[in-house]
Design an enzyme around this catalytic site. Structure first.
Site, mmCIF file in Angstrom:
data_model
loop_
_atom_site.group_PDB
_atom_site.id
_atom_site.type_symbol
_atom_site.label_atom_id
_atom_site.label_comp_id
_atom_site.label_asym_id
_atom_site.label_seq_id
_atom_site.Cartn_x
_atom_site.Cartn_y
_atom_site.Cartn_z
ATOM 1 N N TYR A 145 15.520 27.976 -1.264
ATOM 2 C CA TYR A 145 14.288 28.427 -1.526
ATOM 3 C C TYR A 145 14.031 29.424 -0.483
ATOM 4 O O TYR A 145 13.274 30.871 -0.741
ATOM 5 C CB TYR A 145 13.079 27.336 -1.541
ATOM 6 C CG TYR A 145 11.762 28.173 -1.593
ATOM 7 C CD1 TYR A 145 11.327 28.055 -3.064
ATOM 8 C CD2 TYR A 145 10.796 28.091 -0.707
ATOM 9 C CE1 TYR A 145 10.063 28.664 -3.239
ATOM 10 C CE2 TYR A 145 9.473 28.528 -0.773
ATOM 11 C CZ TYR A 145 9.266 28.806 -2.260
ATOM 12 O OH TYR A 145 7.988 29.293 -2.790
ATOM 13 N N ARG A 155 7.129 30.200 -20.047
ATOM 14 C CA ARG A 155 8.320 30.208 -21.039
ATOM 15 C C ARG A 155 8.023 29.472 -22.129
ATOM 16 O O ARG A 155 8.722 29.562 -23.422
ATOM 17 C CB ARG A 155 9.292 29.185 -20.298
ATOM 18 C CG ARG A 155 9.914 29.807 -18.987
ATOM 19 C CD ARG A 155 10.809 28.927 -18.246
ATOM 20 N NE ARG A 155 9.903 27.891 -17.548
ATOM 21 C CZ ARG A 155 10.668 26.987 -16.980
ATOM 22 N NH1 ARG A 155 11.945 26.972 -16.739
ATOM 23 N NH2 ARG A 155 9.869 25.953 -16.271
ATOM 24 N N THR A 178 -0.496 22.726 -5.799
ATOM 25 C CA THR A 178 -0.005 22.852 -7.109
ATOM 26 C C THR A 178 1.212 21.975 -7.160
ATOM 27 O O THR A 178 1.684 21.117 -6.620
ATOM 28 C CB THR A 178 0.423 24.397 -7.115
ATOM 29 O OG1 THR A 178 1.835 24.372 -6.215
ATOM 30 C CG2 THR A 178 -0.376 25.275 -6.819
#
Length: 257
Positions: A180, A59, A215
């Site tokens: 999710y 982005r 992460t």
């Protein structure tokens, strides 16, 4: 999000066209979404180290130029490109840029994702989070794939990898992270449907679970991103003789839906 504006080949034409020769690694061009960090960054690094030209979708590409320069200094050919998968304009511009520069796209890694909601419950729906999860995890991959397919059909070759999650399969279902989990289950279904649509065209479409990874999304305690990325890279480079499509893998092993 508006539907991708692409010129579709007739189904029969796609399925009966002659297969192009599998291109050498150094001729393949890849696009990885969500490549500014974590698994996407590591997948980009591994592909580039093998000689693949990699466009790293992010982005805010200004933050990725340093990363792509570092990869090129190691001998890899990688470029940061602006790509927010929830913005159709970004999708069209990224694909047009790749087409104009190389005239082909051989590998698409739909890695961009988010909206992990472990504390949410279906009985108290957060519609903003639900819509966000579906828009990024499902519709973003859907629209980016639709835009990329014409370039793959042009050469009769393509590998599409949808980065999913084992939490979406029946055996792993729980009441945690509903937005999710459901968005990833939908991504798995999309993988199967798309694989059947392009069957016989030289394009393989598979989903891969990278496993719990250390992460920003996965948090601490998971395995290194380099280890998780290996299975994704493997699926992105599947040779024609193996020709698995519409499947779900983790660490090169097929797993149930």
């Amino acid at each position: 999000m508006s539907a991708a504006k692409v010129h579709r080949l007739p189904v029969q034409a796609k399925r009966s066209s002659a297969m192009a020769v599998e291109p050498p690694l150094t001729q393949r061009v890849a696009l990885v979404s969500g490549a500014n960090r974590g698994i996407g960054l590591e997948v980009s690094r591994q592909l580039a180290s093998l000689g693949v030209t990699v466009f790293m979708g992010m982005r805010e590409p200004g933050k990725g130029e340093k990363t792509s320069r570092a990869i090129r200094e190691l001998g890899g050919d990688a470029y940061a490109i602006k790509l927010d998968v929830t913005r159709q304009g970004d999708i069209e511009h990224a694909i047009a840029h790749i087409d104009g520069r190389f005239g082909r796209l051989d590998i698409l890694i739909n890695n961009a994702g988010g909206y992990y909601d472990p504390d949410a419950r279906t009985s108290v729906p957060d519609l903003d989070a639900i819509r966000g999860a579906l828009e990024v995890n499902l519709l973003g991959a859907w629209c980016l794939t639709a835009a990329a397919l014409p370039l793959m059909h042009r050469h009769g070759y393509g590998r599409i990898v949808n980065v999913s999650s084992e939490c979406a399969v029946h055996a792993m279902c729980s009441d945690k992270a509903p937005a999710y989990r459901i968005s990833k289950a939908a991504l798995n279904a999309y993988t199967q449907v798309t694989a059947r649509e392009v069957a016989g065209s030289g394009i393989l479409v598979n989903a891969v679970c990278p496993g719990w990874t250390a992460t920003a999304l996965g948090g601490s305690g998971g395995r290194p991103a380099a280890e998780s990325a290996e299975g994704i890279v493997w699926a992105a480079l599947l040779p024609e003789r193996e020709a698995a499509t519409g499947e779900f893998f983790r660490d090169r092993v097929k797993i149930g839906w």
